[in-house]
Design a protein around this motif. Structure first.
Motif, PDB file in Angstrom:
ATOM      1  N   SER A  72     -11.074  -4.962  -2.738  1.00 47.21           N
ATOM      2  CA  SER A  72     -10.823  -6.003  -3.731  1.00 47.21           C
ATOM      3  C   SER A  72     -10.495  -7.348  -3.078  1.00 47.21           C
ATOM      4  N   TYR A  73      -9.880  -7.353  -1.904  1.00 45.01           N
ATOM      5  CA  TYR A  73      -9.453  -8.629  -1.305  1.00 45.01           C
ATOM      6  C   TYR A  73      -9.930  -8.815   0.147  1.00 45.01           C
ATOM      7  N   VAL A  85      -3.060  -8.755   2.331  1.00 47.48           N
ATOM      8  CA  VAL A  85      -2.440  -7.422   2.426  1.00 47.48           C
ATOM      9  C   VAL A  85      -1.543  -7.168   1.223  1.00 47.48           C
ATOM     10  N   VAL A  86      -0.744  -8.208   0.863  1.00 51.27           N
ATOM     11  CA  VAL A  86       0.160  -8.010  -0.278  1.00 51.27           C
ATOM     12  C   VAL A  86      -0.637  -7.785  -1.554  1.00 51.27           C
ATOM     13  N   LEU A  87      -1.667  -8.557  -1.779  1.00 55.36           N
ATOM     14  CA  LEU A  87      -2.477  -8.374  -2.988  1.00 55.36           C
ATOM     15  C   LEU A  87      -3.176  -7.006  -3.008  1.00 55.36           C
ATOM     16  N   LEU A  93      -1.177  -0.191  -5.795  1.00 53.55           N
ATOM     17  CA  LEU A  93      -0.103   0.346  -6.614  1.00 53.55           C
ATOM     18  C   LEU A  93      -0.523   0.445  -8.072  1.00 53.55           C
ATOM     19  N   ALA A  94      -1.218  -0.551  -8.566  1.00 55.56           N
ATOM     20  CA  ALA A  94      -1.659  -0.496  -9.964  1.00 55.56           C
ATOM     21  C   ALA A  94      -2.610   0.673 -10.198  1.00 55.56           C
ATOM     22  N   VAL A  95      -3.555   0.810  -9.237  1.00 54.08           N
ATOM     23  CA  VAL A  95      -4.495   1.947  -9.371  1.00 54.08           C
ATOM     24  C   VAL A  95      -3.766   3.267  -9.236  1.00 54.08           C
ATOM     25  N   VAL A 814       2.849  -9.119 -11.243  1.00 55.57           N
ATOM     26  CA  VAL A 814       3.141  -9.670  -9.912  1.00 55.57           C
ATOM     27  C   VAL A 814       1.834 -10.031  -9.206  1.00 55.57           C
ATOM     28  N   GLU A 815       0.862  -9.132  -9.330  1.00 52.59           N
ATOM     29  CA  GLU A 815      -0.427  -9.414  -8.684  1.00 52.59           C
ATOM     30  C   GLU A 815      -1.048 -10.681  -9.287  1.00 52.59           C
TER      31      GLU A 815
END
Length: 825
Positions: A72-73, A85-87, A93-95, A814-815
């Motif tokens: 994704s990023y 990395v944070v994104l 985490l969402a997945v 947050v994302e």
């Protein structure tokens, strides 16, 4: 499906209520803590309801979610590496949260019940458990005495000892109940559940341990049965082999422990069986009682039979004794006890065998009987045609032989002015009885050499009188037929009287051609020299009585050759030489018919016994004949009642059918729906029982009763239905423990050991212990764990609530904020 406008609103309200935080429960909302000692406890666990296998998570789900988050990023190179990395982590985490919610996490609350393993205690409930043992072995006696207290062991039955030992507060049952579910059963053939040992009856008429174990094995299939404890004396006398059945238990992993009851030493026992009768007697009449004595391991020992009596419920007093030598195992000795009762009344007789010091059991040394002694006089009617020698001596004999016998004679050839012979208390007869009521005044009738035409002037009159005589015997009367040259029994062929005779006549032509010679004397022989009929007891001593018949009494020259006795008749005397294909010809015969008694003597020369003994033995013989013939009428007591039972000897637990025929004063059948009778036990207590009318049989009442306890019992009909009034009818019943339960009733420890060893299962073989050591069996059950069963399971979803949604939204928010800051949105 039609949807109302309010349904979406109600659904949203329900969701909001479900999302709101709930008030904590009174106990903090926590499940109860598990208590290992409690029978029921609760456990709560967290798990996923649709979690895929671990290999799917490790090889597919986890790599896929990580790859998706990195992909994704990873292409946004303009972002700094820490930001990517944070994104990516937030995206993963969402997945991951979505995957976790898809796997449906939940809290599972499970209720468990700890079930104790069962121990079944099977207690022998047969009649042998009524035995009382003396336990001569000092070790056994001391061990049992320490458990049951100061009372003598010989005073307690085996059943009472079992209850006292096992149900002690610190006994086997109490200790087992601390760790097991103990269930009690009494065993006769099929095990029956009981709540306590107090429900034992000890009435089973046989011991069938194999059958009981086999039936119990099928009944408990599928239960959590840990072991069986069998309490018994081990004397299996019927049914399946218990050792083979025990092996079937072992194959199922069920152990059988055995507890031995009773003295295990070889039996040393003597016991007594009371006489079968009589049950009626006259005052001052000498009565003989035949008592049977058996023994085990005491052959040749000397003892004595004692007779004690209680009149009308009074104290027992000694009446008579007779010595006896104990027989060998399997044999019996017959003892005859004599006594003349000076007072009339209802006597309770107690026959006892004096116990020996070495006897192991003394509870069977007594037996009880009932005897009615009355002041009633036996009335005898004696009819003859001519004053022959037999008549002259016999009528004089009947007048003097016994004060309880009153006679009236009728001699047809006597002139009208001649006063017929009679006892002083009676009037001389003017004619023979012509009605049934007149005939029923007599207890027995003696018919000598009387021609039929003397009885009535017409054939119809003769037949009518003979039929009345048949009815008289059917009603309980007794008739004796005395042979005579002129008419008896030859002239009564093809008449109703021929059916009354206890003998079958030879063909008339044969008798006329084969008349026995009268120039030779013969002495009749006893049919049963060892146990002669009461009629033939001219001497009290059996040996002297036999010698008297074989050597002492003068012989006869005259006899009538009958063919044989009728079926069911008892031959008393036979001719020593004359016989046919049926054996030696009968000289004296007695038979029941059916409620009365008939007697026939084929000679008219008993008067010869007067030389050289005077009237001694002729009087004794005819007194016995009259007493035997009068028995039916004496027992009836009342001409309007007839009480009968289908059997007088029963085993414990058997049924007896009682029947009562009732007539009114006009001899018509009673019409009531029921009639009472009373059952009297050995203690003299009378209990009322009811007989119901038999449909289709007017005046007949009947019922069946089970008699579970051994002893002598009497069915009685009282005047005015009051036990304090006179007895109108009586029938005695003897209930005994079966011989197979009494014989060899010591404990069979060897069989009990083999049963225990044969049940070897997963926990090892069973153990045999003596009753005093029963508590030691508790060690065999140490360490056995209870069975846990899941009783209830409830699931509380963790994914289907507001917090799951808020958590997912928080990660996404947050994302989104970081993406906005990075100018990606």
């Amino acid at each position: 499906m039609v949807t109302t406008p309010m349904q979406p609103v109600l659904a949203c309200a329900a969701d909001l209520l479900r999302w709101l935080p709930q008030e904590p429960a009174a106990d903090g909302g926590q499940p109860p803590a598990a208590d290992p000692a409690a029978q029921t406890y609760v456990e709560e666990t967290f798990r996923f309801l649709h979690l895929p296998p671990t290999w799917v998570l490790a090889l597919l789900v986890l790599p896929a979610t990580v790859a998706f988050a990195w992909w994704s990023y990873s292409g946004l190179q303009r972002l700094e590496r820490p930001t990517r990395v944070v994104l990516s982590v937030l995206r993963w985490l969402a997945v991951a949260i979505c995957c976790v919610l898809v796997f449906q996490p939940a809290f599972e609350t499970t209720t468990y019940r700890k079930t104790k393993n069962q121990v079944h205690v099977l207690v022998d409930d047969s009649a042998s458990m009524q035995r009382k043992d003396r336990y001569p072995a000092a070790e056994q006696q001391q061990a049992l005495q320490a458990l049951v207290g100061a009372e003598a062991l010989s005073a307690r039955t085996r059943q009472e000892l079992v209850q006292a030992v096992l149900e002690r507060p610190e006994g086997l049952l109490a200790k087992l109940q601390a760790s097991h579910d103990v269930r009690l059963f009494r065993v006769q053939r099929k095990p029956v559940p009981i709540r306590s040992l107090a429900e034992l009856t000890a009435r089973g008429n046989r011991t069938t341990l194999g059958d009981a174990l086999d039936l119990h094995r099928g009944a408990v299939a599928g239960s959590n049965l840990d072991a069986v404890v069998l309490v018994s004396d081990g004397r299996n006398n019927a049914g399946l082999d218990p050792v083979e059945v025990a092996r079937e238990y072992g194959l199922r992993g069920i152990t059988i422990h055995t507890v031995g009851v009773g003295d295990p030493e070889p039996p040393r026992n003597a016991w007594l069986v009371g006489p079968p009768g009589p049950k009626e007697s006259l005052r001052d009449e000498e009565v003989g009682f035949d008592v049977t004595v058996r023994a085990e391991g005491l052959r040749g020992q000397g003892s004595r039979v004692e007779l004690h009596g209680s009149r009308d419920g009074g104290p027992f007093v000694p009446l008579a004794t007779s010595p006896v030598e104990l027989p060998a195992d399997g044999e019996s000795a017959r003892v005859r006890v004599f006594h003349a009762f000076p007072e009339a009344g209802d006597w309770t007789l107690r026959f006892s065998l004096a116990p020996l010091p070495e006897e192991s059991q003394i509870d069977d040394n007594e037996d009880t009987r009932f005897l009615r002694v009355n002041d009633e006089k036996i009335r005898v009617l004696y009819i003859e045609e001519k004053p022959r020698w037999e008549y002259r001596r016999l009528q004089a004999c009947l007048k003097r032989v016994d004060p309880s016998i009153e006679m009236q004679a009728f001699l047809f050839e006597a002139s009208p002015r001649f006063p017929q012979e009679h006892s002083p208390a009676l009037q001389p007869l003017q004619d023979i009885p012509r009605t049934e009521r007149e005939l029923l005044q007599y207890h027995c009738v003696l018919i000598g050499d009387v021609s039929p035409e003397r009885i009535a002037a017409t054939e119809e009159g003769i037949r009518s009188w003979l039929e009345m005589l048949v009815h008289y015997v059917e009603f309980g009367g007794g008739v004796g037929f005395l042979y005579g040259d002129a008419a008896m029994p030859e002239r009564y062929r093809n008449t109703p009287l021929q059916d009354l005779l206890p003998v079958v006549l030879e063909d008339r032509a044969w008798v006329q051609q084969n008349r026995p010679p009268r120039d030779r004397t013969f002495r009749p022989v006893l049919e049963n020299p060892l146990q002669p009929h009461d009629i033939l007891l001219l001497q009290r001593d059996p040996g002297l009585n036999r010698r008297l018949w074989e050597e002492g009494l003068p012989g006869f020259t005259v006899y009538y050759p009958v063919q044989r006795s009728r079926p069911g008749a008892t031959v008393l005397l036979r001719h020593p030489t004359d016989g046919n294909s049926y054996g030696k010809r009968p000289i004296a015969v007695v038979a029941p018919y059916p409620r009365g008694t008939t007697f026939f003597i084929a000679t008219d020369e008993t008067w010869r016994w007067r030389d050289p003994y005077a009237e001694t033995y002729m009087d004794a013989f005819w007194r016995n004949v009259v007493r035997s013939l009068a028995q039916g009428r004496l027992q009836r007591r009342n001409a309007l009642l007839e009480l009968t039972v289908d059997k007088n000897l029963l085993e414990t637990g058997d049924k007896v059918r009682v029947q009562l025929l009732v007539r009114d004063a006009e001899l018509q059948p009673a019409v009531a729906a029921e009639q009472p009778v009373f059952l009297r036990d050995q203690k003299g207590d009378a209990e009322k029982r009811l007989l119901r009318a038999v449909p289709g049989e007017p005046g007949t009442y009947q019922a069946s009763f089970t008699l579970p306890d051994p002893g002598a019992f009497s069915f009685l009909v009282f005047a005015n239905q009051n036990p304090a009034d006179a007895v109108l009818a009586r029938e005695d019943v003897l209930v005994k423990v079966p011989d197979r339960e009494l014989a060899d009733s010591s404990q069979d420890a060897d069989l009990l050991r083999r049963i225990a060893e044969a049940s070897k299962g997963t926990e090892g073989a069973g153990r045999y212990v003596f009753l005093a050591d029963a508590d030691s069996l508790v060690a065999e059950f140490a360490g056995r764990k209870s069975v846990e069963n899941r009783e209830d399971t409830r699931t509380r979803p963790a994914w289907d609530n507001i917090w799951s949604l808020l958590g997912l939204l928080a990660v996404l928010a947050v994302e989104w904020l970081l993406r906005k800051r990075a100018r990606l949105v």
